[in-house]
Design a protein around this motif. Structure first.
Motif, PDB file in Angstrom:
ATOM      1  N   SER A  87      53.129  11.202  21.642  1.00 24.39           N
ATOM      2  CA  SER A  87      52.716  11.301  20.241  1.00 24.39           C
ATOM      3  C   SER A  87      53.835  11.911  19.413  1.00 24.39           C
ATOM      4  O   SER A  87      54.211  13.067  19.632  1.00 24.39           O
ATOM      5  N   THR A 131      39.839   8.750  26.210  1.00 25.07           N
ATOM      6  CA  THR A 131      40.837   9.048  25.188  1.00 25.07           C
ATOM      7  C   THR A 131      41.347  10.465  25.399  1.00 25.07           C
ATOM      8  O   THR A 131      40.578  11.360  25.754  1.00 25.07           O
ATOM      9  N   GLY A 141      48.020   8.780  22.272  1.00 24.44           N
ATOM     10  CA  GLY A 141      47.919   7.385  22.674  1.00 24.44           C
ATOM     11  C   GLY A 141      46.924   6.642  21.807  1.00 24.44           C
ATOM     12  O   GLY A 141      46.836   6.892  20.601  1.00 24.44           O
ATOM     13  N   GLU A 142      46.142   5.759  22.421  1.00 23.55           N
ATOM     14  CA  GLU A 142      45.183   4.957  21.682  1.00 23.55           C
ATOM     15  C   GLU A 142      43.760   5.322  22.069  1.00 23.55           C
ATOM     16  O   GLU A 142      43.478   5.659  23.217  1.00 23.55           O
ATOM     17  N   VAL A 143      42.856   5.233  21.092  1.00 20.41           N
ATOM     18  CA  VAL A 143      41.442   5.486  21.344  1.00 20.41           C
ATOM     19  C   VAL A 143      40.914   4.456  22.347  1.00 20.41           C
ATOM     20  O   VAL A 143      41.203   3.259  22.243  1.00 20.41           O
ATOM     21  N   HIS A 193      41.848   3.884  25.225  1.00 19.91           N
ATOM     22  CA  HIS A 193      42.869   3.403  26.166  1.00 19.91           C
ATOM     23  C   HIS A 193      43.764   4.568  26.630  1.00 19.91           C
ATOM     24  O   HIS A 193      44.993   4.431  26.698  1.00 19.91           O
TER      25      HIS A 193
END
Length: 377
Positions: free
Chosen positions: A103, A182, A223-225, A227
């Motif tokens: 991030s 997540t 990262g990604e929600v 994932h």
């Protein structure tokens, strides 16, 4: 890749070894334990780690770190294990740093603070007695522009003293599924967050953490929600190979201590190290630790090169080192005889640290199963 350290890596080892032996030997652990220290580690020593550059070992240079790799972090961890040094290095300067690299926003905020020794991070991943990250059940529900976290985490090392928590939460799916997880970065002063620290067998402290509607904004996502399994696996593998390196130090020191004792203790008018049965056991232990050392270094090198084989190599390293270190501390206590069972002798403390490290990030059985699954069994 050759399975030995480069000249620069050997110089790092030659720097870390005397520093830790002088600043944080086993008596440092005894002092904190006997005083029932509420933190579990020395913040002054943590600042010394920062002055040596250790806390920023794998922090990118752009954020004030040294920009080194897992091999170098493992060199420091091995010396931490050799001296049983109470330290948040593994969770903060290794595992949490790896997560924060994913991030840009969170990295810019927290990585310089970790490198300077001004922040401690903890990992809130597991929720049961054993390591099963896919069983994450702590819920993260949409709330305004962010999320509301509710649930409990167990076995959060240094969770009571951390400035930042890396939290695995479920935003979709059900416990047991890899999809729907997540990762979040949660500050220690978040409303609704509480810690119940308990002392572990090796005198370190781990907390049961309660998330009672903890509110975080969208920028807290790593990262990604939905994932987060990918970055979570990378974080955990970083911690796993780091724990394996620390176990090498624990096992190596226990072996050295035992061999020294075999050269000093006399029975029936002879040094016990002259008895062939004990020589065979010592030689077997040496061989097991050297094999473990090779697996750890190989895993570190593959991690540093982002090699797709790294995941398998890390599982092999954690499983093999767990068994080799266990053999080292068990043989150490047994070959010391009755005094090996007393608190006066340090070898028992190495057994306790090994017991804790074995459970961190999955024990030998967990990773033996993982090796089988990764090979298609």
């Amino acid at each position: 890749m050759p399975l030995y350290h480069t000249e620069d890596q050997a110089m790092l080892r030659d720097t870390a070894r005397p520093f830790l032996a002088d600043a944080a030997p086993v008596k440092h652990l005894r002092s904190l334990r006997d005083a029932k220290d509420a933190t579990g580690f020395s913040r002054d020593l943590w600042k010394q780690f920062a002055e040596m550059g250790f806390t920023g070992a794998i922090v990118p240079e752009a954020h004030g770190g040294l920009g080194l790799g897992h091999v170098e972090a493992g060199i420091i961890l091995e010396e931490i294990g050799r001296n049983l040094t109470p330290s948040p290095f593994l969770t903060t300067a290794v595992a949490a740093v790896e997560a924060l690299k994913a991030s840009a926003t969170l990295g810019a905020e927290w990585l310089p603070r970790i490198a300077s020794g001004d922040a401690i991070a903890a990992l809130a991943i597991d929720e049961g007695a054993k390591h099963h990250p896919e069983r994450t059940a702590l819920r993260a529900e949409r709330s305004g522009n962010g999320f509301r976290l509710s649930g409990r985490k167990a076995f959060v090392i240094n969770g009571h003293a951390a400035d930042l928590l890396i939290v695995a939460a479920r935003t979709a799916g059900a416990a047991g599924e890899e999809d729907g997880i997540t990762l979040f970065a949660v500050a220690k002063d978040a409303a609704g967050l509480s810690a119940d620290p308990q002392r572990l067998v090796d005198s370190s402290l781990a907390s049961a953490m309660t998330f009672d509607g903890v509110e975080v904004d969208a920028d807290a996502v790593i990262g990604e929600v939905d994932h987060g399994w990918g970055p979570l696996t990378k974080l955990l593998d970083t911690g796993r190979v780091g724990a394996a390196a620390e176990m090498l130090g624990v096992g190596g020191a226990a072996m050295d201590m035992t061999v020294d004792y075999l050269k000093q203790r006399k029975q029936f008018g002879r040094l016990i190290g002259e008895f062939q049965a004990l020589q065979h056991r010592a030689a077997h232990l040496y061989g097991e630790l050297e094999i473990a050392r090779a697996t750890v270094l190989k895993a570190q090198q593959l991690m540093d090169n982002d090699d797709p084989r790294a995941e398998l190599a890390v599982a092999v390293a954690k499983a093999k080192t767990g068994r080799a270190a266990l053999l080292a501390v068990q043989e150490g206590v047994q070959m010391h005889g009755g005094i090996g069972m007393t608190d006066e002798y340090d070898v028992g403390l190495y057994m306790k640290r090994d017991r804790a490290l074995e459970e961190f990030f999955g024990d030998a059985r967990f990773h033996a199963d993982r090796v089988a699954r990764l090979n298609g069994y």
